[in-house]
Design an enzyme around this catalytic site. Structure first.
Site, PDB file in Angstrom:
ATOM      1  N   ARG A 224       0.855  -1.186   0.000  1.00 30.28           N
ATOM      2  CA  ARG A 224       0.000   0.000   0.000  1.00 30.28           C
ATOM      3  C   ARG A 224       0.890   1.235   0.000  1.00 30.28           C
ATOM      4  O   ARG A 224       1.975   1.233   0.591  1.00 30.28           O
ATOM      5  CB  ARG A 224      -0.904   0.034   1.246  1.00 30.28           C
ATOM      6  CG  ARG A 224      -2.060  -0.958   1.200  1.00 30.28           C
ATOM      7  CD  ARG A 224      -3.126  -0.562   0.175  1.00 30.28           C
ATOM      8  NE  ARG A 224      -4.247  -1.474   0.146  1.00 30.28           N
ATOM      9  CZ  ARG A 224      -4.370  -2.529  -0.661  1.00 30.28           C
ATOM     10  NH1 ARG A 224      -3.413  -2.802  -1.548  1.00 30.28           N
ATOM     11  NH2 ARG A 224      -5.441  -3.293  -0.622  1.00 30.28           N
ATOM     12  N   HIS A 272      -1.082   0.361  -9.609  1.00 33.47           N
ATOM     13  CA  HIS A 272      -1.722  -0.578  -8.678  1.00 33.47           C
ATOM     14  C   HIS A 272      -2.275  -1.805  -9.434  1.00 33.47           C
ATOM     15  O   HIS A 272      -3.474  -2.103  -9.386  1.00 33.47           O
ATOM     16  CB  HIS A 272      -2.850   0.120  -7.898  1.00 33.47           C
ATOM     17  CG  HIS A 272      -3.219  -0.607  -6.642  1.00 33.47           C
ATOM     18  ND1 HIS A 272      -3.624   0.030  -5.489  1.00 33.47           N
ATOM     19  CD2 HIS A 272      -3.263  -1.938  -6.353  1.00 33.47           C
ATOM     20  CE1 HIS A 272      -3.902  -0.872  -4.557  1.00 33.47           C
ATOM     21  NE2 HIS A 272      -3.697  -2.072  -5.055  1.00 33.47           N
TER      22      HIS A 272
END
Ligand code: NAP
Ligand code: GLV
Length: 309
Positions: A224, A272
């Site tokens: 993350r 991502h």
């Protein structure tokens, strides 16, 4: 019995099709359209949104559409005492192993330098390091981290890992807890972050910790954006303590066009995508959770909300 699909920026059609193929009698509502909120038992969730789940008094499980559950744990008005289920989809492991392997090999075999040379038409042979002399450190030895560690061991790398609790993985030097972090970092020439984002792990890739890495280390962050302090990384790239980074996740996503990481010559940015869910295999896993819940069998991949993963 019904499920509410509440996933930001995810086209619902393929998901509805794949889940209905598994459980044809399941009604699937698309947020916010629900005729009978009292019939909704499952919520499939992804992304940052401000929907109030307390509309559904009969909810029996909150399912994440990904391995991470930080988006659920940080939901405002999250109904308490409802199990949160992370997506235990084996396809995520496949994708993550590919992403990590690609970037480890890129740094290990000095491809950024060869790419730079090609731009200048420079024919320079650089030294090659045998994998057993290259230490790759994996932060987080869970479902994804341990799969990456085992693959790298299979290729002959010197692999070490760091987790919260003590672990044993064949041929992986396992460190754990706060006391193990410094020793782990000091050996990691290529460090791969595969931790969940929790109160303990937020900002873990900061100046203090990244300075503990050997000079010339590489960072791979596929967990993350909140794990990495971007400004600290930029400063350490500038000082050449860090030689390069592959970043798939960012504090702000999409990464703003004016973020200096986009154009940094030592940074590879991906949007991502390190491990994307596969409709069919994820639908099988989601359906299994629904069946278990229906039949009163124990649920798998249940998150501990206090621990944060
Ligand atoms: P997981 O199975 O829950 O494993 C988490 C690992 O992190 C465990 O080994 C755990 O230690 C360790 N850990 C947690 N807190 C720690 C702490 N404070 N100190 C040291 N170690 C700690 O998670 P996973 O399925 O491998 O996924 C990891 C993360 O990857 C997800 O949470 C998600 O954010 C991210 N992800 C990203 C993508 C992408 O496309 N970029 C895709 C999928 C997932 P223990 O073993 O001791 O419990
Ligand atoms: C992706 O980021 C996931 O958590 O599965």
């Amino acid at each position: 019995m019904s499920l509410i699909f509440a996933c930001v920026d995810i086209p619902p059609e393929p998901w509805v099709k794949a889940i209905k193929a598994e459980i044809p009698d399941l009604t699937i509502h698309l947020w916010p359209d629900v005729d009978n909120p009292e019939k909704v038992e499952f919520a499939l969730l992804w992304g940052k949104w401000d929907a109030n789940l307390n509309r559904f008094p009969e909810l029996s499980a909150l399912l994440s559409l990904g391995a991470g559950v930080d988006h659920i744990l940080t939901l405002e008005n999250r109904p308490p005492n409802i199990p949160i289920i992370r997506l235990g989809d084996p396809a995520l492991r496949t994708g993550m192993v590919e992403y990590v392997l690609y970037n480890v090999l890129k740094f290990h075999r000095r491809f950024p330098e060869y790419e730079e040379q090609q731009e200048k038409s420079l024919w320079i042979e650089r030294s090659q390091t045998m994998p057993y002399k290259r230490t790759v450190g994996i932060m987080g030895l869970g479902s994804l981290g341990s799969a990456c560690a085992k693959t790298l061991v299979g290729l002959g790398f010197d692999v070490i890992g760091w987790s919260r609790r003590k672990k044993t993985i064949n041929k992986v030097g396992c460190f754990y807890g706060e006391q193990g972090l410094g020793l782990f970092l000091a050996r990691s020439e290529i460090v791969v972050c595969l931790l969940p984002l929790t109160n303990e792990t937020r900002g873990i890739l900061n100046t203090t910790n990244m300075q503990k890495l050997p000079a010339g280390a590489f960072i791979i962050n596929a967990a993350r954006g909140g794990h990495l302090i971007e400004g600290d990384l930029l400063a350490l790239l500038e000082s050449e303590h860090i030689a390069g980074a592959a970043l798939d996740v960012f504090e702000t996503e999409p990464l703003p066009a004016n973020n200096p990481l986009w154009s940094h010559s030592k940074v590879t940015v991906t949007p991502h995508v390190a491990a994307l869910v596969d409709f069919d295999s994820a639908a099988t896993v989601i359906a299994e959770t629904i069946r278990r819940s229906r039949e009163g069998r124990p649920l798998l991949n249940v998150v501990d909300p206090v621990r944060g993963y």
